[in-house]
Design a protein around this motif. Structure first.
Motif, PDB file in Angstrom:
ATOM      1  N   GLU A  48       0.822  -1.214   0.000  1.00  0.00           N
ATOM      2  CA  GLU A  48       0.000   0.000   0.000  1.00  0.00           C
ATOM      3  C   GLU A  48       0.851   1.257   0.000  1.00  0.00           C
ATOM      4  OE1 GLU A  48      -2.585  -3.243   1.688  1.00  0.00           O
ATOM      5  OE2 GLU A  48      -0.520  -2.615   1.930  1.00  0.00           O
ATOM      6  N   ARG A  49       1.950   1.241   0.750  1.00  0.00           N
ATOM      7  CA  ARG A  49       2.796   2.435   0.813  1.00  0.00           C
ATOM      8  C   ARG A  49       3.457   2.715  -0.530  1.00  0.00           C
ATOM      9  NH1 ARG A  49       6.611   1.934   5.937  1.00  0.00           N
ATOM     10  NH2 ARG A  49       6.304  -0.289   5.668  1.00  0.00           N
ATOM     11  N   ARG A  50       3.799   1.669  -1.260  1.00  0.00           N
ATOM     12  CA  ARG A  50       4.419   1.880  -2.564  1.00  0.00           C
ATOM     13  C   ARG A  50       3.388   2.317  -3.598  1.00  0.00           C
ATOM     14  NH1 ARG A  50       8.166  -3.324  -1.264  1.00  0.00           N
ATOM     15  NH2 ARG A  50       9.742  -2.149  -0.088  1.00  0.00           N
ATOM     16  N   ILE A  51       2.174   1.811  -3.482  1.00  0.00           N
ATOM     17  CA  ILE A  51       1.105   2.296  -4.353  1.00  0.00           C
ATOM     18  C   ILE A  51       0.823   3.770  -4.061  1.00  0.00           C
ATOM     19  CG2 ILE A  51      -1.358   2.093  -4.872  1.00  0.00           C
ATOM     20  CD1 ILE A  51      -1.066  -0.937  -4.322  1.00  0.00           C
ATOM     21  N   LEU A  52       0.806   4.121  -2.782  1.00  0.00           N
ATOM     22  CA  LEU A  52       0.575   5.513  -2.401  1.00  0.00           C
ATOM     23  C   LEU A  52       1.682   6.419  -2.938  1.00  0.00           C
ATOM     24  CD1 LEU A  52      -1.548   7.048  -0.639  1.00  0.00           C
ATOM     25  CD2 LEU A  52       0.140   6.993   1.192  1.00  0.00           C
ATOM     26  N   ALA A  53       2.928   5.946  -2.872  1.00  0.00           N
ATOM     27  CA  ALA A  53       4.049   6.726  -3.405  1.00  0.00           C
ATOM     28  C   ALA A  53       3.893   6.938  -4.903  1.00  0.00           C
ATOM     29  CB  ALA A  53       5.366   6.024  -3.095  1.00  0.00           C
ATOM     30  N   ARG A  54       3.423   5.903  -5.607  1.00  0.00           N
ATOM     31  CA  ARG A  54       3.174   6.029  -7.055  1.00  0.00           C
ATOM     32  C   ARG A  54       2.061   7.040  -7.319  1.00  0.00           C
ATOM     33  NH1 ARG A  54       1.300   6.755 -11.268  1.00  0.00           N
ATOM     34  NH2 ARG A  54       1.381   5.507 -13.180  1.00  0.00           N
ATOM     35  N   LEU A  55       1.017   7.023  -6.517  1.00  0.00           N
ATOM     36  CA  LEU A  55      -0.082   7.971  -6.684  1.00  0.00           C
ATOM     37  C   LEU A  55       0.381   9.405  -6.469  1.00  0.00           C
ATOM     38  CD1 LEU A  55      -3.255   6.423  -4.994  1.00  0.00           C
ATOM     39  CD2 LEU A  55      -3.024   7.167  -7.351  1.00  0.00           C
ATOM     40  N   ARG A  56       1.315   9.594  -5.558  1.00  0.00           N
ATOM     41  CA  ARG A  56       1.829  10.942  -5.300  1.00  0.00           C
ATOM     42  C   ARG A  56       2.592  11.476  -6.515  1.00  0.00           C
ATOM     43  NH1 ARG A  56       3.400   9.441   0.691  1.00  0.00           N
ATOM     44  NH2 ARG A  56       1.825  10.588   1.860  1.00  0.00           N
ATOM     45  N   GLU A  57       3.215  10.564  -7.277  1.00  0.00           N
ATOM     46  CA  GLU A  57       3.976  10.996  -8.449  1.00  0.00           C
ATOM     47  C   GLU A  57       3.062  11.435  -9.579  1.00  0.00           C
ATOM     48  OE1 GLU A  57       6.624   7.950  -9.706  1.00  0.00           O
ATOM     49  OE2 GLU A  57       7.840   7.983  -7.886  1.00  0.00           O
ATOM     50  N   LYS A  58       2.079  10.597  -9.905  1.00  0.00           N
ATOM     51  CA  LYS A  58       1.151  10.911 -10.987  1.00  0.00           C
ATOM     52  C   LYS A  58      -0.001   9.908 -10.940  1.00  0.00           C
ATOM     53  CE  LYS A  58       3.803   8.224 -14.393  1.00  0.00           C
ATOM     54  NZ  LYS A  58       4.431   8.258 -15.736  1.00  0.00           N
ATOM     55  N   PRO A  59      -1.121  10.252 -11.569  1.00  0.00           N
ATOM     56  CA  PRO A  59      -2.263   9.322 -11.570  1.00  0.00           C
ATOM     57  C   PRO A  59      -1.958   8.027 -12.299  1.00  0.00           C
ATOM     58  CG  PRO A  59      -2.951  11.544 -12.163  1.00  0.00           C
ATOM     59  CD  PRO A  59      -1.452  11.535 -12.196  1.00  0.00           C
ATOM     60  N   PHE A  60      -2.704   6.987 -11.950  1.00  0.00           N
ATOM     61  CA  PHE A  60      -2.573   5.715 -12.645  1.00  0.00           C
ATOM     62  C   PHE A  60      -3.244   5.766 -14.018  1.00  0.00           C
ATOM     63  CE2 PHE A  60      -1.288   4.049  -8.626  1.00  0.00           C
ATOM     64  CZ  PHE A  60      -0.623   2.869  -8.893  1.00  0.00           C
ATOM     65  N   PHE A  61      -4.365   6.484 -14.103  1.00  0.00           N
ATOM     66  CA  PHE A  61      -5.141   6.499 -15.331  1.00  0.00           C
ATOM     67  C   PHE A  61      -4.749   7.676 -16.226  1.00  0.00           C
ATOM     68  CE2 PHE A  61      -9.363   4.114 -14.312  1.00  0.00           C
ATOM     69  CZ  PHE A  61      -8.637   2.983 -13.975  1.00  0.00           C
ATOM     70  N   GLN A  62      -4.642   7.408 -17.506  1.00  0.00           N
ATOM     71  CA  GLN A  62      -4.631   8.464 -18.513  1.00  0.00           C
ATOM     72  C   GLN A  62      -5.876   8.251 -19.363  1.00  0.00           C
ATOM     73  OE1 GLN A  62      -1.408   8.479 -21.325  1.00  0.00           O
ATOM     74  NE2 GLN A  62      -2.449   9.936 -22.649  1.00  0.00           N
ATOM     75  N   ILE A  63      -6.796   9.209 -19.312  1.00  0.00           N
ATOM     76  CA  ILE A  63      -7.980   9.110 -20.155  1.00  0.00           C
ATOM     77  C   ILE A  63      -7.537   9.454 -21.567  1.00  0.00           C
ATOM     78  CG2 ILE A  63     -10.369   9.831 -20.499  1.00  0.00           C
ATOM     79  CD1 ILE A  63      -9.795   8.432 -17.820  1.00  0.00           C
ATOM     80  N   LYS A  64      -7.342   8.422 -22.357  1.00  0.00           N
ATOM     81  CA  LYS A  64      -6.746   8.571 -23.679  1.00  0.00           C
ATOM     82  C   LYS A  64      -7.741   9.134 -24.684  1.00  0.00           C
ATOM     83  CE  LYS A  64      -4.492   5.809 -27.290  1.00  0.00           C
ATOM     84  NZ  LYS A  64      -4.107   4.436 -27.693  1.00  0.00           N
ATOM     85  N   GLU A  65      -8.967   8.607 -24.654  1.00  0.00           N
ATOM     86  CA  GLU A  65      -9.966   9.012 -25.638  1.00  0.00           C
ATOM     87  C   GLU A  65     -11.342   9.154 -24.994  1.00  0.00           C
ATOM     88  OE1 GLU A  65      -8.222   6.773 -29.664  1.00  0.00           O
ATOM     89  OE2 GLU A  65      -9.992   5.987 -28.614  1.00  0.00           O
ATOM     90  N   LEU A  66     -12.061  10.153 -25.410  1.00  0.00           N
ATOM     91  CA  LEU A  66     -13.485  10.263 -25.152  1.00  0.00           C
ATOM     92  C   LEU A  66     -14.169   9.897 -26.461  1.00  0.00           C
ATOM     93  CD1 LEU A  66     -15.693  11.182 -23.111  1.00  0.00           C
ATOM     94  CD2 LEU A  66     -15.540  13.448 -24.172  1.00  0.00           C
ATOM     95  N   VAL A  67     -14.795   8.734 -26.500  1.00  0.00           N
ATOM     96  CA  VAL A  67     -15.389   8.219 -27.736  1.00  0.00           C
ATOM     97  C   VAL A  67     -16.872   8.587 -27.752  1.00  0.00           C
ATOM     98  CG1 VAL A  67     -15.772   6.187 -29.169  1.00  0.00           C
ATOM     99  CG2 VAL A  67     -13.729   6.329 -27.725  1.00  0.00           C
ATOM    100  N   VAL A  68     -17.275   9.357 -28.753  1.00  0.00           N
ATOM    101  CA  VAL A  68     -18.634   9.908 -28.809  1.00  0.00           C
ATOM    102  C   VAL A  68     -19.485   9.124 -29.793  1.00  0.00           C
ATOM    103  CG1 VAL A  68     -20.013  11.964 -29.219  1.00  0.00           C
ATOM    104  CG2 VAL A  68     -17.689  12.188 -28.295  1.00  0.00           C
ATOM    105  N   TRP A  69     -20.664   8.730 -29.334  1.00  0.00           N
ATOM    106  CA  TRP A  69     -21.656   8.057 -30.169  1.00  0.00           C
ATOM    107  C   TRP A  69     -22.950   8.868 -30.136  1.00  0.00           C
ATOM    108  CZ3 TRP A  69     -19.777   3.813 -32.678  1.00  0.00           C
ATOM    109  CH2 TRP A  69     -18.639   3.202 -32.132  1.00  0.00           C
ATOM    110  N   HIS A  70     -23.603   8.977 -31.295  1.00  0.00           N
ATOM    111  CA  HIS A  70     -24.899   9.652 -31.375  1.00  0.00           C
ATOM    112  C   HIS A  70     -25.992   8.590 -31.396  1.00  0.00           C
ATOM    113  CE1 HIS A  70     -23.819  13.950 -32.066  1.00  0.00           C
ATOM    114  NE2 HIS A  70     -22.640  13.375 -32.279  1.00  0.00           N
ATOM    115  N   GLU A  71     -26.865   8.661 -30.422  1.00  0.00           N
ATOM    116  CA  GLU A  71     -27.872   7.616 -30.235  1.00  0.00           C
ATOM    117  C   GLU A  71     -28.698   7.390 -31.491  1.00  0.00           C
ATOM    118  OE1 GLU A  71     -31.167   6.339 -26.848  1.00  0.00           O
ATOM    119  OE2 GLU A  71     -30.461   8.413 -26.948  1.00  0.00           O
ATOM    120  N   GLU A  72     -29.010   8.463 -32.205  1.00  0.00           N
ATOM    121  CA  GLU A  72     -29.873   8.345 -33.381  1.00  0.00           C
ATOM    122  C   GLU A  72     -29.203   7.589 -34.528  1.00  0.00           C
ATOM    123  OE1 GLU A  72     -31.104  11.399 -30.702  1.00  0.00           O
ATOM    124  OE2 GLU A  72     -29.196  11.206 -31.777  1.00  0.00           O
TER     125      GLU A  72
END
Length: 459
Positions: free
Chosen positions: A137-161
């Motif tokens: 847990e402490r090493r995961i916390l240290a990693r979180l302090r450096e930068k987030p785990f997730f990079q939201i690479k794409e927002l994929v848009v769909w049109h319902e119609e």
């Protein structure tokens, strides 16, 4: 909407709640435990976390190209996504740090009391070094302090119609949306793969964790390999996430904005949980101390012959005595139930779903047992421990003291089971066999009553 000051005040309040409820075991992460995703007003006014990283690409799901349409819903979601991620990341850091500090505090007190009790039973010098607490847990916390785990690479848009099964045929991004015959609506999912590269003597070993979440139902799965302790913050690779949204020209813009952002917050309160590498939140920090005592006793001599039965029995029983003092009987029953029936090691979100939407997707995941039964047997250390717990609940320190005198007064090796039975008979005034049978029945019924009350969905 909350100001930056109010947001941090809310964070601190949530952290205090997490601290005073050390065994809130139904939640899966600090974020879901704090109820972040259930707060409809939680649309964060917070600048993106400083180390979050570049802009999110907005992709037209149908064409696979950059999205160029003028759509206020897409614009708002794209603008606020980094702010939401930054806020969730900050909250996760604060909440997990508070939770770990609290667990460290009660863990030290728990270990101290158990060490004193074990010493009275002839098990000397038991302690847990501070440096060994929560290594992962402490090493995961240290990693979180450096930068987030997730990079939201794409927002994929769909049109319902524009959506149809024919239109999606052969579309790679279309694999993450489907029309549900149950809800008669389109549903979306996110699939992620987390990688950790651990250095061994001659090479790097890759360890993976896979997650999937239905963004509309919040049902999903979590599959992971064990994480060793010889990790460093740099072992964790960044997780790239493609997040699909469905917009409609026929629905109110503000309603779509609010719903999509609330869904993002709730979805990510489940998905964004790197601490599940260490263990699921239902079992993390629980069971470690008696397990360490068991290992400690295995390395030492003791004047009983049946060590395979006796060692785990006495260690878990002594831990039960301390747990009763510190947390009450509920914790003992709950941890047993979670381990045996409700561990949900593959559960992510609110209900288990392997999300096998397409041919070739055959994820097999553990399902919680339906209509579970408890069958305790004195021949096993688990059953013996509950029989001893029953005797302690009924006769208290009298049972504990007689047992201590008998065990520490041994001059030569004896059968541990025989001694326990003799003490049970002495304090109860009935033959041990009769008492144990009745005790195990009572404890089984008590566990099941607790399970039905607190986990009714299993029935």
């Amino acid at each position: 909407m909350p100001t930056l000051f109010n947001l941090f005040r809310w964070i601190i309040a949530a952290a205090v709640i997490a601290a005073i409820l050390p065994y809130c075991v139904r939640a899966q992460s600090a974020l879901s435990e704090a109820g972040v995703g259930n707060d409809s007003s939680f649309l964060i006014e917070l600048e993106a976390y400083a180390k979050y990283g570049g802009d999110i690409d907005v992709i037209d799901g149908m064409t696979g190209r950059e999205y160029h349409r003028a759509n206020d819903v897409v614009k708002t979601v794209n603008t606020n996504f980094p702010k939401i991620m930054g806020g969730l990341h900050t909250m996760l850091l604060v909440l997990e740090l508070k939770h770990m500090e609290h667990q460290m505090t009660i863990g030290i007190e728990h270990t101290k009391r158990l060490g004193e009790l074990a010493a009275a039973f002839g098990i000397k010098n038991f302690k847990v070094e501070d440096e060994s607490w929560f290594l992962k847990e402490r090493r995961i916390l240290a990693r979180l302090r450096e930068k987030p785990f997730f990079q939201i690479k794409e927002l994929v848009v769909w049109h319902e119609e524009e959506l149809s099964e024919i239109a999606l045929r052969g579309n790679e991004r279309g694999k993450n949306i489907r029309f549900s015959p149950d809800t008669l609506s389109w549903e979306r999912r996110v699939l992620t793969e987390w990688e950790v590269n651990v250095r061994t003597r001659n090479r790097f070993r890759r360890i993976n964790k896979w997650q999937g979440l239905n963004l509309d139902t919040n049902h999903g799965f979590h599959i992971s390999e064990g994480l060793p302790t010889n990790i460093s913050p740099s072992s964790f690779k960044e997780v790239k996430v493609c997040y699909p949204i469905i917009v409609s020209s026929e629905r109110d813009t503000q309603e779509q904005n609010d719903l999509l952002q609330q869904q993002i917050v709730k979805n990510l309160s489940y998905l964004y949980d790197p601490f599940s590498w260490a263990a699921k939140r239902t079992t993390r920090f629980r069971g470690r101390i008696p397990g360490t005592l068991h290992k400690h006793l295995q390395d030492r001599s003791y004047r009983v012959k049946d060590r395979d039965w006796f060692d785990p029995t006495i260690c878990n029983f002594l831990n039960d005595v301390v747990a009763l003092q510190m947390y009450g009987l509920k914790e003992i029953y709950d941890f047993y139930v979670v381990q045996r029936f409700e561990s949900g090691r593959n559960l992510l979100g609110e209900e288990m779903d392997p999300l096998n939407w397409h041919p070739g997707e055959e994820r097999e995941t553990h399902q919680a047992r339906k209509n579970p039964k408890v069958r305790l047997n004195f021949n096993s250390p688990t059953g013996a421990r509950f029989a001893m717990l029953d005797a302690y609940l009924r006769y208290g320190d009298e049972f504990l003291e007689i047992l201590r005198i008998q065990l520490t007064g041994l001059k030569e090796k004896a059968v541990g089971r025989d001694i326990v039975e003799q003490v049970i008979s002495a304090v109860s005034g009935v033959p041990a066999e009769s008492y144990i049978k009745a005790a195990l029945k009572a404890q089984s019924e008590g566990i099941m009553e607790y399970h039905k009350k607190h986990y009714p969905e299993s029935y």
